[in-house]
Scaffold this active site. Structure first.
Site, PDB file in Angstrom:
ATOM      1  CD  GLU A   1      -4.789 -10.810   5.842  1.00 50.06           C
ATOM      2  OE1 GLU A   1      -5.548 -10.730   4.871  1.00 50.06           O
ATOM      3  OE2 GLU A   1      -4.276 -11.891   6.206  1.00 50.06           O
TER       4      GLU A   1
ATOM      5  CE  LYS B   1      -7.708  -4.355  -3.187  1.00 53.03           C
ATOM      6  NZ  LYS B   1      -8.984  -3.633  -3.060  1.00 53.03           N
TER       7      LYS B   1
ATOM      8  CB  ILE C   1     -11.635 -10.295   4.295  1.00 53.70           C
ATOM      9  CG1 ILE C   1     -12.985  -9.594   4.117  1.00 53.70           C
ATOM     10  CG2 ILE C   1     -11.798 -11.803   4.262  1.00 53.70           C
ATOM     11  CD1 ILE C   1     -13.671  -9.927   2.784  1.00 53.70           C
TER      12      ILE C   1
ATOM     13  CG  ASP D   1      -8.144  -1.897  -5.949  1.00 55.68           C
ATOM     14  OD1 ASP D   1      -7.178  -1.456  -5.293  1.00 55.68           O
ATOM     15  OD2 ASP D   1      -9.062  -2.560  -5.435  1.00 55.68           O
TER      16      ASP D   1
HETATM   17  N1  HSE Z   1      -9.950   1.274  -3.276  1.00 55.87           N
HETATM   18  C1  HSE Z   1     -10.062  -0.028  -2.712  1.00 55.87           C
HETATM   19  C2  HSE Z   1     -11.493  -0.497  -2.839  1.00 55.87           C
HETATM   20  C3  HSE Z   1      -9.711  -0.084  -1.252  1.00 55.87           C
HETATM   21  O1  HSE Z   1     -12.384   0.279  -3.183  1.00 55.87           O
HETATM   22  O2  HSE Z   1     -11.721  -1.665  -2.576  1.00 55.87           O
HETATM   23  C4  HSE Z   1      -8.276  -0.373  -1.014  1.00 55.87           C
HETATM   24  O3  HSE Z   1      -7.861  -1.563  -1.575  1.00 55.87           O
END
Ligand code: HSE
Length: 433
Positions: free
Chosen positions: A130, A206, A137, A202
């Site tokens: 999660e 996700k 969230i 990143d």
């Molecule tokens: N580095 C990520 C962000 C946090 O700034 O959203 C971890 O996923």
């Protein structure tokens, strides 16, 4: 009283320290939800001698993750080490030694998810994640469990807190990009390598995980078209505001004609809409399901305690046995997940263009002519009065009516090749709702 569950925490950086703090400070509350006490049996750190902000109960620190994997009294391990290696090797060792694993490492799942999940299945273990997407969230549970009755039609998300923090500070305070990035690092939002935040990596990793949960397909994250926020300057933010928009790094996955369109890129979002009002390190996800309609999730997507909140909830779910059930029934990240081909899938949207042109007679006609040749219709144009016409360049800002992403890309290449244009134009999608 039931026997305590002994947990190993591997990695005591920002998130790991938050997890230990929560397990210690909220022990009573957590025990009520888990039905048994949960104790930190061992915390694995790089340097046992280093002073830390959080005390590990009993001082059970080790510099060797084998002290968790080889300890038969530990049943659950929280793997809170970032990056691919040694995280992958540690995850494999933990699973091989019969631990259920909870992790926040989205890069590891996006890169090696199918392999690791197969291993967990073979070993009769589970992986909960999660915290890997949108920090605090509960979006993985929402898509994977609570919205399971729906065919998901689209996902739009602000999935990187660091880039949202940077864009918001630039927009609201006129702050300098580099200064705000430094602040995000100090606040513990940013990745160890912050280029992964600002170049969209990143958020793309996700999105690959969310799209898998929502659409049941596996899209290697490197195949998803991606643009970061490095090219967003104050001038662009001001033009967007003039038109009634803000700029956000938005991850999109949507189904159209049985195909999946995906991308991560800065986009204009209309002021007053939930994505536009998502500020600072907050994340947001908007989902459309065929039964439920549009839903919106909003919360802190980065930082110590919001991420620890998700990790500890996963530890509780694992202790209670919920994770194992979901893991078995949903086949998440199974090797049989079909691969989706997303290359070349068109998205029909309005676009915002900033073109640097020479301020000469006929230039506007030339640019609008090229857009017309590509079948693109113009909704509005801004060119502010320049002090002197001539060879100096001026920004020409154009908002189009809806057009295909493939057509606009070709038109922009054509525009950028014109001798009256300087440098590369900026082309951003416009999201009106
Ligand atoms: N580095 C990520 C962000 C946090 O700034 O959203 C971890 O996923």
């Amino acid at each position: 009283m039931s026997e305590p569950v002994r947990v190993g925490v591997v990695g005591m950086g920002t998130v790991g320290s938050g997890v230990v703090r929560l397990l210690v400070e909220s022990a009573d509350h957590i025990e009520r939800h888990a039905g048994r006490p949960i104790v930190v049996a061992k915390a694995v750190v790089k340097d046992v001698a280093k002073a830390r902000s959080v005390d590990v109960p009993g001082g059970h620190l080790s510099a060797d993750y084998h002290d968790v994997s080889r300890d038969p009294s530990i049943s659950v391990a929280a793997l809170l080490v970032g990056g691919l290696e040694p995280a992958r090797t540690i995850m494999i060792d933990l699973l091989e030694h019969g631990k259920d694993v909870v992790t926040a490492n989205k890069a590891l799942l996006a890169e090696h998810g199918p392999e690791l999940f197969e291993l967990a299945r073979r070993k009769g273990r589970s992986i909960a994640f999660e915290a890997a997407v949108a920090g605090g969230i509960p979006i993985v549970a929402a898509i994977g469990e609570c919205l399971a009755a729906n065919r998901i039609e689209s996902i739009r998300g602000i999935l990187n807190g660091t880039s949202n923090f940077i864009l918001t500070r630039m927009e609201e305070d006129g702050a300098d990009y580099a200064d705000v990035l430094k602040l995000a690092q100090e606040k513990g939002f940013a990745e160890a390598d912050p280029s992964m935040d600002v170049d969209g990596t990143d958020a793309t990793q996700k999105l690959a995980i969310l799209a898998h949960l929502a659409f049941g397909v596996w899209v290697p994250w490197g195949e998803i078209p991606r643009m970061g926020i490095e090219g967003i300057d104050l001038g662009l933010l001001r033009y967007a505001a003039e038109l009634g928009y803000r700029i956000r790094l938005v991850a999109v996955a949507s189904r159209s004609d049985g195909r999946l369109a995906m991308r991560v890129a800065p986009a204009l979002v209309k002021q007053g809409t939930p994505l536009a009002e998502t500020r600072g390190a907050y994340n947001a996800v908007s989902i459309v399901g065929d039964a439920v309609g549009r839903m919106f999730f909003h919360g802190l997507g980065a930082g110590q305690m919001p991420t620890a909140s998700a990790v500890v909830a996963d530890i509780i779910d694992t202790v209670v046995g919920r994770t194992a059930i979901t893991f078995k029934t949903t086949g998440v990240l199974s090797a049989d997940s079909p691969a989706a081909r997303i290359a070349g899938v068109d998205m029909l949207e309005r676009h915002f263009l900033r073109i640097r042109v020479k301020d000469r007679p006929g230039v506007l006609a030339r640019i609008t002519g090229i857009l017309g040749e590509h079948g693109i219709s113009i909704a509005s144009v801004i060119q502010h009065d320049a002090s002197q016409a001539g060879d100096a360049t001026v920004p020409l800002v154009i908002m189009t009516h809806p057009c295909g992403s493939n057509a606009i890309r070709k038109a922009v290449d054509h525009i950028d090749a014109a001798d009256v244009v300087s440098g590369r134009s900026v082309c951003l999608s416009v999201l009106d709702e």
